[in-house]
Write a protein that holds these residues in place. Structure first.
Motif, PDB file in Angstrom:
ATOM      1  N   LYS A   1       3.594 -12.933   0.868  1.00  0.00           N
ATOM      2  CA  LYS A   1       5.020 -12.733   0.558  1.00  0.00           C
ATOM      3  C   LYS A   1       5.504 -13.409  -0.727  1.00  0.00           C
ATOM      4  O   LYS A   1       6.498 -12.997  -1.309  1.00  0.00           O
ATOM      5  CB  LYS A   1       5.876 -13.217   1.729  1.00  0.00           C
ATOM      6  CG  LYS A   1       5.791 -12.313   2.943  1.00  0.00           C
ATOM      7  CD  LYS A   1       6.939 -12.592   3.871  1.00  0.00           C
ATOM      8  CE  LYS A   1       6.822 -11.778   5.148  1.00  0.00           C
ATOM      9  NZ  LYS A   1       7.569 -12.380   6.238  1.00  0.00           N
ATOM     10  N   LEU A   2       4.835 -14.484  -1.128  1.00  0.00           N
ATOM     11  CA  LEU A   2       5.333 -15.169  -2.323  1.00  0.00           C
ATOM     12  C   LEU A   2       4.745 -14.549  -3.587  1.00  0.00           C
ATOM     13  O   LEU A   2       3.522 -14.519  -3.762  1.00  0.00           O
ATOM     14  CB  LEU A   2       5.005 -16.664  -2.272  1.00  0.00           C
ATOM     15  CG  LEU A   2       5.804 -17.518  -1.278  1.00  0.00           C
ATOM     16  CD1 LEU A   2       5.455 -18.989  -1.441  1.00  0.00           C
ATOM     17  CD2 LEU A   2       7.315 -17.327  -1.427  1.00  0.00           C
TER      18      LEU A   2
ATOM     19  N   SER B   1       6.945 -14.504  -9.311  1.00  0.00           N
ATOM     20  CA  SER B   1       8.338 -14.798  -9.698  1.00  0.00           C
ATOM     21  C   SER B   1       9.020 -15.764  -8.707  1.00  0.00           C
ATOM     22  O   SER B   1      10.127 -16.230  -8.968  1.00  0.00           O
ATOM     23  CB  SER B   1       9.130 -13.495  -9.780  1.00  0.00           C
ATOM     24  OG  SER B   1       9.009 -12.821  -8.539  1.00  0.00           O
ATOM     25  N   ASP B   2       8.370 -16.013  -7.577  1.00  0.00           N
ATOM     26  CA  ASP B   2       8.959 -16.942  -6.602  1.00  0.00           C
ATOM     27  C   ASP B   2       8.552 -18.394  -6.872  1.00  0.00           C
ATOM     28  O   ASP B   2       8.970 -19.298  -6.141  1.00  0.00           O
ATOM     29  CB  ASP B   2       8.493 -16.580  -5.179  1.00  0.00           C
ATOM     30  CG  ASP B   2       9.078 -15.264  -4.718  1.00  0.00           C
ATOM     31  OD1 ASP B   2      10.233 -14.981  -5.079  1.00  0.00           O
ATOM     32  OD2 ASP B   2       8.373 -14.519  -4.012  1.00  0.00           O
TER      33      ASP B   2
ATOM     34  N   PRO C   1       6.713 -23.068  -4.926  1.00  0.00           N
ATOM     35  CA  PRO C   1       7.680 -22.043  -4.490  1.00  0.00           C
ATOM     36  C   PRO C   1       9.111 -22.581  -4.571  1.00  0.00           C
ATOM     37  O   PRO C   1       9.351 -23.748  -4.242  1.00  0.00           O
ATOM     38  CB  PRO C   1       7.312 -21.790  -3.027  1.00  0.00           C
ATOM     39  CG  PRO C   1       5.963 -22.370  -2.837  1.00  0.00           C
ATOM     40  CD  PRO C   1       5.781 -23.439  -3.852  1.00  0.00           C
ATOM     41  N   THR C   2      10.038 -21.736  -5.004  1.00  0.00           N
ATOM     42  CA  THR C   2      11.432 -22.201  -5.063  1.00  0.00           C
ATOM     43  C   THR C   2      11.998 -22.245  -3.643  1.00  0.00           C
ATOM     44  O   THR C   2      11.522 -21.536  -2.750  1.00  0.00           O
ATOM     45  CB  THR C   2      12.296 -21.240  -5.899  1.00  0.00           C
ATOM     46  OG1 THR C   2      12.289 -19.963  -5.255  1.00  0.00           O
ATOM     47  CG2 THR C   2      11.795 -21.125  -7.324  1.00  0.00           C
TER      48      THR C   2
ATOM     49  N   GLU D   1      14.770 -21.086  -2.625  1.00  0.00           N
ATOM     50  CA  GLU D   1      15.331 -19.771  -2.276  1.00  0.00           C
ATOM     51  C   GLU D   1      14.226 -18.861  -1.737  1.00  0.00           C
ATOM     52  O   GLU D   1      14.408 -18.165  -0.738  1.00  0.00           O
ATOM     53  CB  GLU D   1      15.958 -19.093  -3.504  1.00  0.00           C
ATOM     54  CG  GLU D   1      17.268 -19.706  -3.982  1.00  0.00           C
ATOM     55  CD  GLU D   1      17.046 -20.904  -4.911  1.00  0.00           C
ATOM     56  OE1 GLU D   1      15.907 -21.429  -4.983  1.00  0.00           O
ATOM     57  OE2 GLU D   1      18.018 -21.324  -5.565  1.00  0.00           O
ATOM     58  N   ALA D   2      13.053 -18.878  -2.421  1.00  0.00           N
ATOM     59  CA  ALA D   2      11.969 -17.965  -2.027  1.00  0.00           C
ATOM     60  C   ALA D   2      11.430 -18.291  -0.635  1.00  0.00           C
ATOM     61  O   ALA D   2      11.043 -17.399   0.116  1.00  0.00           O
ATOM     62  CB  ALA D   2      10.844 -18.038  -3.048  1.00  0.00           C
ATOM     63  N   THR D   3      11.439 -19.584  -0.269  1.00  0.00           N
ATOM     64  CA  THR D   3      10.882 -19.941   1.041  1.00  0.00           C
ATOM     65  C   THR D   3      11.731 -19.341   2.173  1.00  0.00           C
ATOM     66  O   THR D   3      11.257 -19.213   3.298  1.00  0.00           O
ATOM     67  CB  THR D   3      10.786 -21.465   1.237  1.00  0.00           C
ATOM     68  OG1 THR D   3      12.068 -22.022   1.002  1.00  0.00           O
ATOM     69  CG2 THR D   3       9.774 -22.091   0.306  1.00  0.00           C
TER      70      THR D   3
ATOM     71  N   LYS E   1      12.330 -16.400   2.703  1.00  0.00           N
ATOM     72  CA  LYS E   1      11.801 -15.139   3.257  1.00  0.00           C
ATOM     73  C   LYS E   1      10.539 -15.357   4.113  1.00  0.00           C
ATOM     74  O   LYS E   1       9.960 -14.397   4.603  1.00  0.00           O
ATOM     75  CB  LYS E   1      11.555 -14.121   2.141  1.00  0.00           C
ATOM     76  CG  LYS E   1      10.573 -14.526   1.071  1.00  0.00           C
ATOM     77  CD  LYS E   1      10.512 -13.419   0.009  1.00  0.00           C
ATOM     78  CE  LYS E   1       9.699 -13.875  -1.186  1.00  0.00           C
ATOM     79  NZ  LYS E   1       9.645 -12.932  -2.261  1.00  0.00           N
TER      80      LYS E   1
END
Ligand code: HEM
Length: 477
Positions: free
Chosen positions: A362-363, A366-367, A374-375, A377-379, A381
């Motif tokens: 999933k990452l 761009s994440d 990982p940012t 925000e990205a975590t 998801k």
């Protein structure tokens, strides 16, 4: 001979004279205790005296003892002469629901810092909400994501990974190294450059801050906490002695803990950070204080608002920050430690593999930030990660114990009459082990959170690691 007989009789008379009223008082007191809440099931010793539960507390088994009593007796049990424990949702809503009016008890006063109250220790709803108003905004999710706190956490994750590479023997001992991670993350959030720690940093830079963690990890703090909780006046009196009387109580071995006591380093650090902030020029305060908690609290400092009354004092701000540090460090690092430990067990290797699969699938590039972390925000998801975290917090809640509350008026909780001033409580430990809600409750199974939607909705109602209502954890984000 006659003399001896007379003196024996006198002695016996004296003893009887002293003992009889004492026994009468104890029996009356015990009977009164037994009768006050006699409509609530309880093993007799718990109803008679608060010292029975205090004994379990001393042995480190309080929470498990209460849980065992619930399992044996009923969802409502008396755990002290004037204390009741509940374990059903209806009680949860009444006691901890928003606007319930229940107050924190004097138990929380042991978390006052420098003798000054803070968000955690206010009993009254009014005093608590007044202070909370100042803190809700900087602790909100949108502000954390927008104003740099999330970036700071990503940075600390990167520093933690570097520690693992640079000092593997230190990093691998995760109980300690995760405390370094939590300490650095939280001091950054609370103090920014006025008091950020560098426990994850290189040797030399990190020594002082790592020593601060030893303070938190010292097992002796349990003994001090026990004395502060069960014998608050005695403990307060002994610990505040100075000069000759201090030497006397020390020599007699009366202190629950030798000085400097645990947390001294953290309390000193909070005062120094606040001092550094206060001494900084106004523009620096405005510029660098906007993204940390002391900067936010400074906006309400009495000097800043030019008020004689109503603003926060220096000690109030330092007490607030020191308390948030204590509230945030162990909770964060213990949760991460349990998560890593649970995933490391051979029987849970399947969950570890699935988690890795999810991260890889999933990452996207761009994440990740420029360092490959990982940012935040990205975590958001990562559903499997969320399930693993929830399951860790369910089975190994870092604050598993009961959260005592009371109401100054009579009330009804879960169908039973509760007289004014009775201490009532519930615990995540017991709520999270209800077999009717959590199938096979002692099993670590993150996938229970990804199952049937109705079951998951029910489990979420019982999930209570961060408490609920007006007094729930402000650091949840
Ligand atoms: C996994 C992490 C955490 C868990 C499980 C957790 C859990 C809790 C719980 C259960 C309470 C209520 C306790 C009670 O009423 O007896 C609480 C309150 C609080 N927590 Fe957390 N906490 C966590 C992290 C944090 C962090 C990171 C911070 C701050 C940086 C923090 C700051 C606070 C504060 C200030 C309160 C008092 C809130 C109030 O009275 O309004 N916590 N926490």
């Amino acid at each position: 001979m006659l003399d001896i007989l007379i003196s024996d009789i006198t002695f016996l008379n004296t003893v009887t004279l002293i003992l009889f009223p004492l026994l009468l008082f104890i029996s009356y007191h015990s009977l009164q205790n037994l009768l006050i809440l006699n409509h609530i099931p309880s093993p007799p010793l718990y109803a008679l005296t608060k010292w029975r539960l205090a004994f379990s507390d001393y042995s480190g088994t309080r929470t498990r003892t209460i849980h065992a009593l619930h399992t044996k007796y009923s969802p409502i049990i008396r755990i002290g002469p004037r204390e009741i424990s509940f374990s059903r949702l209806s009680a949860l809503r009444t006691i901890y629901g928003a606007g319930s009016g229940f107050e924190r008890t004097s138990f929380y006063r042991m978390f006052d810092v420098y003798g000054t109250q803070n968000l955690f220790t206010f009993a009254s709803v009014a005093a608590h909400s007044q202070r909370k108003k100042l803190l809700t905004y900087p602790y909100s999710k949108s502000v954390i994501l927008k104003e740099g706190a999330a970036r700071a956490v990503e940075m600390k994750v990167w520093e933690f990974m570097r520690l693992l590479e640079r000092e593997p023997e230190v990093g691998r001992e995760i109980f300690r190294s995760l405390h370094y991670y939590a300490l650095d993350s939280i001091t950054e959030f609370l103090y920014g450059e006025f008091g950020r720690t560098k426990a994850l940093g290189e040797k030399g830079d990190s020594d002082r801050d790592r020593r601060m963690i030893s303070d938190i990890l010292d097992p002796k703090r349990r003994k001090l906490a026990w004395f502060a909780c069960h014998l608050p006046r005695y403990t307060g009196f002994l610990m505040s002695r100075t000069g000759i009387t201090e030497k006397v109580v020390e020599a007699l071995g009366l202190l629950p803990q030798t000085k400097p006591t645990v947390y001294t380093g953290i309390r000193k650090h909070a005062l120094e950070a606040w001092g550094a902030f206060k001494a900084a020029p106004k523009v620096e305060k405005e510029d660098k204080g906007a993204t940390n908690i002391i900067g936010r609290l400074w906006e309400s400092h009495m000097s800043n608002k030019k008020r004689v009354e109503g603003g926060l004092s220096d000690l109030e701000i330092a007490s607030e920050a020191a308390d948030h540090l204590l509230a945030g460090v162990d909770t964060t690092s213990d949760t991460l430690m349990f998560l890593i430990w649970a995933l490391s067990l051979p029987e849970n290797s399947e969950y570890q593999e699935k988690l890795i699969e999810e991260v890889n699938a999933k990452l996207l590039a761009s994440d990740l930030d420029s360092r490959g972390i990982p940012t935040a925000e990205a975590t958001g998801k990562l559903e499997y990660l969320d399930a693993v975290l929830k399951e860790t917090l369910r089975l190994y809640a870092p604050l598993p114990a009961s959260e005592p509350r009371c109401l100054p008026t009579d009330c009804v909780i879960d169908g039973v009459r509760v007289p004014a001033g009775t201490v009532v409580s519930m615990s995540p430990y017991t709520l999270h082990r209800n077999p009717d809600v959590f199938l096979d409750p002692l099993l670590f199974n993150p996938e229970r959170w990804l199952g049937d939607l109705e079951d998951v909705a029910e489990m979420k109602k019982w999930f209570w690691a961060f408490s609920s209502g007006g007094r729930m954890c402000i650091g949840i984000q």
